[in-house]
Scaffold this active site. Structure first.
Site, short mmCIF file in Angstrom:
data_model
loop_
_atom_site.label_atom_id
_atom_site.label_comp_id
_atom_site.label_asym_id
_atom_site.label_seq_id
_atom_site.Cartn_x
_atom_site.Cartn_y
_atom_site.Cartn_z
N ALA A 277 0.82 -1.22 0.00
CA ALA A 277 0.00 0.00 0.00
C ALA A 277 0.85 1.26 0.00
CB ALA A 277 -0.93 0.00 1.21
N CYS B 245 4.74 0.95 11.74
CA CYS B 245 5.71 1.70 10.94
C CYS B 245 6.43 2.75 11.77
CB CYS B 245 5.01 2.37 9.75
SG CYS B 245 4.16 1.20 8.69
#
Length: 362
Positions: A69, A308
């Site tokens: 993504a 992340c």
């Protein structure tokens, strides 16, 4: 054995997705872009996968495979027509950092705030999304707090201003219907029990982008690079299961949500309780240090926010956008569950976490 409660970071690979990939890894190894018979057979597998994944996306569009993504979002943002960009303060770093980079090139950038519930104010959005804006980007289901934004209304505001609308549907694909008003949609396989290393960008018919990756001209000239038929097939198997098991998965997650709200009754929920996906439980508790709790509860895999951004030492930008103090943000944890989570696992995890948290809580 560790109890896995980090479904927003990644989901367990579905056995059916694994089985779909094995023959393409072991036996049918041809390059899908080769013109010979074996290559054409591999191409056919890719196209079957593409068609399956499209079944959970709006009609009237095409699907481009990507490495994930993050790449899909970069393609959409960097490749969009020139003009201003409007997005939201609680977006994933893949959007915010890419938009910031575009701002450094001279593009006008507007970052809209959210309320204490994590939701955008549509009146405020309408004032910002005006002619001159070329792109509006918003997340369907927030990866940290599970809040569902009013995507259809935001897309309509974008269209009135002559802008394209990009939806980050990574956490929502297969779980929440994707509004047909979207112009671009980014998705990822490993969030729906598929393999890591593959995602996709859906483009409405007629939407064109400037390529940011050049080479062999694969994926309609917009994303060069050799595709992995195995990853495509695994993605498709996972998407098919999301479609076929939609009602059963939803009922299971709702059951776990109700149980979790009772099990963690001493914690405060971050974000809206009504406009959210129930597989995401973001909680805070006074006196708790999330990082310390994570270290103490080694038999439970949960998180402090986006995988992340883990290890940065900075409070979550999403929780800070809700108006939480640094202490409240650092005292928050994210518990994610889904198809393969059992009620017993959730109960055991709650016991471990609540016992550890009780040591410091006032």
């Amino acid at each position: 054995m560790t109890i896995y409660l980090d479904y927003q970071a990644t989901t367990p690979l579905a056995p059916e997705a694994f089985d779909a990939m094995v023959p393409l890894l072991r036996d049918q190894f041809a390059n899908p872009h080769s013109p010979h018979r074996l290559g054409r057979a591999a191409t056919a597998q890719v196209e079957v996968a593409r068609a399956e994944i499209l079944k959970l996306l709006p009609e009237g569009g095409r699907l481009l495979f990507t490495s994930g993504a993050t790449e899909a979002l970069n393609m959409a943002i960097q490749g969009a027509p020139e003009g201003g960009i409007v997005t939201i303060a609680t977006e994933h770093a893949a959007v915010l950092d890419t938009v910031e980079a575009q701002g450094r090139t001279g593009r006008a950038v507007t970052i809209l705030p959210v309320g204490p519930d994590g939701l955008i104010d549509l009146d405020q959005a309408a004032k910002a999304i005006r002619p001159g804006v070329a792109l509006v980007a918003a997340m369907l289901v927030n990866n940290e707090i599970g809040v569902i934004q009013p995507i259809a209304q935001l897309a309509e505001l974008a269209h009135r201003a002559g802008a394209l609308f990009l939806c980050d549907a990574v956490q929502g694909y297969g779980r929440i219907p994707i509004p047909p008003q979207c112009d671009m949609v980014a998705i990822s396989a490993h969030k729906i029990h598929g393999p890591k290393g593959i995602g996709a960008l859906w483009l409405r018919d007629g939407v064109t982008l400037t390529p940011i990756i050049h080479g062999g001209g694969q994926e309609g000239g917009l994303r060069s690079g050799t595709l992995s038929p195995a990853l495509c097939a695994g993605f498709a198997a996972a998407a098919r299961l999301m479609r076929e098991r939609a009602e059963a998965d939803r009922a299971h997650v709702d059951m776990l949500w109700l149980a979790a709200r009772k099990l963690f009754f001493q914690w405060t929920l971050n974000g809206s309780e009504t406009h959210r996906y129930h597989g995401n439980l973001n909680l805070r508790r006074a006196g708790v240090d999330g990082a310390r709790l994570l270290s103490e509860c080694r038999d439970v895999a949960f998180s402090l926010g986006s995988a992340c951004a883990s290890g940065s030492g900075r409070p979550s930008h999403v929780l800070r956008a809700l108006g939480l103090s640094d202490a409240e943000a650092r005292g928050s944890v994210r518990i994610g569950f889904g198809r393969y989570t059992t009620l017993t696992e959730l109960e055991d995890a709650a016991g471990i976490m609540n016992k550890a948290a009780q040591i410091w809580a006032p």
